[in-house]
Design a protein around this motif. Structure first.
Motif, mmCIF file in Angstrom:
data_model
loop_
_atom_site.group_PDB
_atom_site.id
_atom_site.type_symbol
_atom_site.label_atom_id
_atom_site.label_comp_id
_atom_site.label_asym_id
_atom_site.label_seq_id
_atom_site.Cartn_x
_atom_site.Cartn_y
_atom_site.Cartn_z
ATOM 1 N N ILE A 100 0.843 -1.199 0.000
ATOM 2 C CA ILE A 100 0.000 0.000 0.000
ATOM 3 C C ILE A 100 0.875 1.245 0.000
ATOM 4 O O ILE A 100 0.629 2.193 -0.754
ATOM 5 C CB ILE A 100 -0.979 -0.011 1.191
ATOM 6 N N ASP A 101 1.930 1.235 0.817
ATOM 7 C CA ASP A 101 2.858 2.368 0.839
ATOM 8 C C ASP A 101 3.486 2.592 -0.528
ATOM 9 O O ASP A 101 3.615 3.738 -0.988
ATOM 10 C CB ASP A 101 3.956 2.144 1.882
ATOM 11 N N ASP A 102 3.882 1.502 -1.197
ATOM 12 C CA ASP A 102 4.466 1.611 -2.536
ATOM 13 C C ASP A 102 3.472 2.194 -3.532
ATOM 14 O O ASP A 102 3.826 3.016 -4.374
ATOM 15 C CB ASP A 102 4.951 0.245 -3.035
ATOM 16 N N GLU A 103 2.217 1.751 -3.426
ATOM 17 C CA GLU A 103 1.186 2.258 -4.330
ATOM 18 C C GLU A 103 0.936 3.745 -4.094
ATOM 19 O O GLU A 103 0.769 4.512 -5.045
ATOM 20 C CB GLU A 103 -0.118 1.467 -4.163
ATOM 21 N N ILE A 104 0.926 4.159 -2.848
ATOM 22 C CA ILE A 104 0.756 5.587 -2.531
ATOM 23 C C ILE A 104 1.926 6.384 -3.104
ATOM 24 O O ILE A 104 1.735 7.456 -3.682
ATOM 25 C CB ILE A 104 0.604 5.798 -1.011
ATOM 26 N N ALA A 105 3.137 5.854 -2.980
ATOM 27 C CA ALA A 105 4.312 6.526 -3.551
ATOM 28 C C ALA A 105 4.189 6.628 -5.073
ATOM 29 O O ALA A 105 4.519 7.669 -5.665
ATOM 30 C CB ALA A 105 5.585 5.784 -3.163
ATOM 31 N N ASN A 106 3.694 5.557 -5.719
ATOM 32 C CA ASN A 106 3.493 5.592 -7.174
ATOM 33 C C ASN A 106 2.438 6.624 -7.564
ATOM 34 O O ASN A 106 2.605 7.357 -8.544
ATOM 35 C CB ASN A 106 3.076 4.211 -7.692
ATOM 36 N N MET A 107 1.365 6.675 -6.799
ATOM 37 C CA MET A 107 0.311 7.650 -7.058
ATOM 38 C C MET A 107 0.854 9.071 -6.930
ATOM 39 O O MET A 107 0.549 9.944 -7.753
ATOM 40 C CB MET A 107 -0.855 7.449 -6.088
ATOM 41 N N ALA A 108 1.671 9.283 -5.911
ATOM 42 C CA ALA A 108 2.272 10.603 -5.691
ATOM 43 C C ALA A 108 3.184 10.971 -6.861
ATOM 44 O O ALA A 108 3.140 12.103 -7.365
ATOM 45 C CB ALA A 108 3.047 10.622 -4.373
#
Length: 103
Positions: free
Chosen positions: A43-51
């Motif tokens: 989830i953290d990785d996905e949030i970083a990708n979204m950012a």
């Protein structure tokens, strides 16, 4: 939807809703059967990708996700992606390059 009767429109949307529901139930069954899970790091990785996609700081995106209670949506999207990856791998689908396709 000019020229379409109410019954035709209702039938169209009913069929679409059935397809959507069936797809969701199949994906859910795959997730359950294969014990697919999404960890906090994913989830953290996905949030970083979204950012990165939006060119905003990761912490700003994380704050937005938390403020809008979107973590479950992200988890669901990642589970869906994992289920689709499972289906692709299980079906032995091969990507054919342009050169191979020409022969």
């Amino acid at each position: 939807h000019a020229g379409v009767s109410l019954d035709e429109l209702r039938e169209h949307y009913e069929q679409e809703a059935r397809r959507t529901l069936t797809n969701a139930l199949v994906i859910r069954q795959i997730v359950d059967n294969e014990n697919l899970e999404v960890g906090e790091e994913e989830i953290d990785d996905e949030i970083a990708n979204m950012a990165a996609e939006r060119r905003v700081p990761t912490e700003s995106m994380r704050a937005y996700v938390e403020a809008t209670d979107s973590t479950d949506q992200i988890r669901s999207r990642l589970l869906h992606r994992k289920a689709m990856d499972f289906l692709v791998h299980a079906s032995n689908i091969k990507t054919v390059g342009a050169e191979t396709a020409k022969s």
